[in-house]
Design an enzyme around this catalytic site. Structure first.
Site, mmCIF file in Angstrom:
data_model
loop_
_atom_site.group_PDB
_atom_site.id
_atom_site.type_symbol
_atom_site.label_atom_id
_atom_site.label_comp_id
_atom_site.label_asym_id
_atom_site.label_seq_id
_atom_site.Cartn_x
_atom_site.Cartn_y
_atom_site.Cartn_z
ATOM 1 N N HIS A 25 0.724 -12.513 5.007
ATOM 2 C CA HIS A 25 0.810 -10.765 4.991
ATOM 3 C C HIS A 25 -0.046 -10.139 5.650
ATOM 4 C CE1 HIS A 25 -0.175 -7.640 1.281
ATOM 5 N NE2 HIS A 25 -0.097 -7.144 2.568
ATOM 6 N N HIS A 27 0.498 -6.712 8.347
ATOM 7 C CA HIS A 27 1.167 -5.671 8.959
ATOM 8 C C HIS A 27 1.069 -5.604 10.448
ATOM 9 C CE1 HIS A 27 2.097 -3.985 4.893
ATOM 10 N NE2 HIS A 27 1.068 -4.673 4.806
ATOM 11 N N HIS A 205 5.175 -5.267 -1.999
ATOM 12 C CA HIS A 205 3.775 -4.946 -2.318
ATOM 13 C C HIS A 205 3.838 -4.414 -3.789
ATOM 14 C CE1 HIS A 205 2.768 -5.056 1.785
ATOM 15 N NE2 HIS A 205 1.492 -4.610 1.855
ATOM 16 N N GLU A 208 -1.360 -3.711 -5.827
ATOM 17 C CA GLU A 208 -2.730 -3.779 -5.095
ATOM 18 C C GLU A 208 -3.535 -2.458 -5.536
ATOM 19 O OE1 GLU A 208 -1.808 -2.107 -1.244
ATOM 20 O OE2 GLU A 208 -3.660 -2.414 -0.315
ATOM 21 N N ASP A 286 -3.888 -8.722 6.206
ATOM 22 C CA ASP A 286 -3.374 -7.451 5.659
ATOM 23 C C ASP A 286 -3.123 -6.469 6.866
ATOM 24 O OD1 ASP A 286 -2.068 -5.640 4.445
ATOM 25 O OD2 ASP A 286 -3.599 -5.027 3.029
ATOM 26 N N ASP A 287 -4.224 -5.673 7.454
ATOM 27 C CA ASP A 287 -4.388 -4.985 8.579
ATOM 28 C C ASP A 287 -5.715 -5.239 9.382
ATOM 29 O OD1 ASP A 287 -1.993 -2.990 8.036
ATOM 30 O OD2 ASP A 287 -3.131 -3.083 6.133
HETATM 31 N N1 ADE Z 1 0.741 -0.711 5.163
HETATM 32 C C1 ADE Z 1 -0.242 -1.218 5.965
HETATM 33 N N2 ADE Z 1 -1.107 -2.016 5.018
HETATM 34 C C2 ADE Z 1 -0.689 -1.826 3.827
HETATM 35 C C3 ADE Z 1 -1.171 -2.241 2.534
HETATM 36 N N3 ADE Z 1 -2.681 -2.604 2.456
HETATM 37 N N4 ADE Z 1 -0.685 -1.596 1.441
HETATM 38 C C4 ADE Z 1 0.425 -0.853 1.476
HETATM 39 N N5 ADE Z 1 1.106 -0.534 2.522
HETATM 40 C C5 ADE Z 1 0.383 -0.933 3.863
HETATM 41 ZN ZN ZN Z 2 0.095 -4.860 2.987
#
Ligand code: ADE
Ligand code: ZN
Length: 346
Positions: A25, A27, A205, A208, A286-287
């Site tokens: 997971h 992006h 997703h 969250e 995630d990011d």
């Molecule tokens: N796009 C990038 N990061 C995300 C996240 N944590 N939740 C939903 N969309 C995303």
């Molecule tokens: Zn995500």
């Protein structure tokens, strides 16, 4: 389950860093570091609403998912050419390899780029070329998952799928991301049914920030194989039972949850509770450029804050391989490597 031999507590951070792991997971647009955003902006003559790397980094003070997404989409505006997508993915893959990530399934958001006039072929070709190089140059297997933006319409998702289908041999799955609350999974029932017919792996997703009901509909309506995040599931005992029984992997992202205020503090994170309930939970970044850490930071900070054990470290890494979309023999080979690393720490 393999029973892990006890190791001294002070050696746990080194074990967490050394153990081979898969990332399921992340992006790829969320791996753009401010320095690369500024370098690409200059290369492509794109103007940014921030004067410097420092000013951009100072803006990374998020209160919820949407406050992050606004900045994340602005950062992606510097990506125009095939080489830009390659450079972004390559930077991430090198960084992941340094954290002993040996397999990665990365998300990309074509609509963020096609909306700016970038051809989906440019996006996919650049990312895919980096994935191919990762295997030969870094020993990392990497694959792509195309995500639909859920704040846009199902019709737009169908159009994106059509645009991407000529390159279908370059991505393995379909996901659903962006603003969750108010955009339930069932909004995309038809397009996910089509993707299923086409033979793609499916993830979404859910849970969250959104309610357990979104996790139920991701499972029952979209028929996904994994839930991305899913941490809100612990509010629904019947859902926890279903996730455990069906061995649905949850791709949990602790530092993301902390930075987007899903949990007030890492010590309150429910990762240990998910594992204790028998769920196939995994750890992911995630990011990472926005949330203050790549894979090993997610592991070491979460373990330091919650007191998880070496046995749970093994379980999380084994879950990452077993929850991935690689074949059974590759899963076994990776878990064998995991066991070999644990042996060296025993
Ligand atoms: N796009 C990038 N990061 C995300 C996240 N944590 N939740 C939903 N969309 C995303
Ligand atoms: Zn995500």
């Amino acid at each position: 389950m393999t029973t892990v031999r006890p190791i001294a507590q002070d050696r746990l951070p080194a074990l967490l860093r050394a153990m081979p792991k898969a990332e399921l997971h992340m992006h790829i647009e969320g791996s753009l570091e401010p320095e690369l955003i500024f370098a690409l902006a200059q290369r492509n003559a794109v103007s940014l609403p921030y004067a410097s790397v420092e000013e951009l980094r100072r803006a990374y003070a998020f209160t919820n998912l949407q406050s992050f997404l606004d900045i994340y989409y602005a950062g992606a505006s510097v990506l125009l050419k095939e080489q830009d997508f390659y450079d972004m993915a390559w930077a991430y893959l090198e960084r992941a390899a340094a954290d002993n990530v040996i397999h990665c399934e990365m998300f990309f958001d074509p609509q963020t780029h096609t909306a700016r006039g970038v051809d989906v072929k440019v996006v996919i070709d650049g990312l895919h070329r980096a994935c191919v190089d990762a295997k030969s140059k870094l020993g990392v297997s990497a694959a792509l998952i195309l995500c639909f933006l859920r704040h846009l319409s199902e019709q737009e998702a169908f159009e994106t799928l059509e645009q991407a289908l000529p390159y279908r041999d370059k991505f393995i799955g379909i996901g659903l991301d962006s603003s969750e609350v108010g955009h339930p999974p069932e909004k995309f029932a038809k397009v996910f049914a089509r993707c299923r017919e086409l033979g793609f792996h499916l993830v979404a997703h859910a849970g969250e920030e959104g309610p357990p009901a979104y996790v139920w509909s991701a499972l029952d309506v979209l028929k996904v194989e994994r839930i991305d995040h899913g941490v809100q599931s612990s509010k629904d005992a019947a859902l926890m039972k279903r996730l455990a029984q069906d061995k649905i992997p949850l791709t949990v992202c602790p530092l993301s949850n902390l930075k987007l205020c899903v949990f007030p503090d890492l010590s309150n994170h429910n990762l240990g509770a998910l594992l204790d309930a028998g769920l196939v939970a995994t750890v992911n970044s995630d990011d990472p450029a926005y949330f203050g850490g790549y894979m090993n930071e997610n592991f070491t900070q979460t373990f330091a804050a919650t007191g998880l054990s070496a046995q749970q470290a093994w379980q999380l890494a084994a879950n990452s391989f077993n929850g991935s979309f690689i074949d059974a023999s590759a899963k076994k080979a990776y878990v064998d490597r995991l066991n070999a690393t644990f042996e060296t720490f025993a």
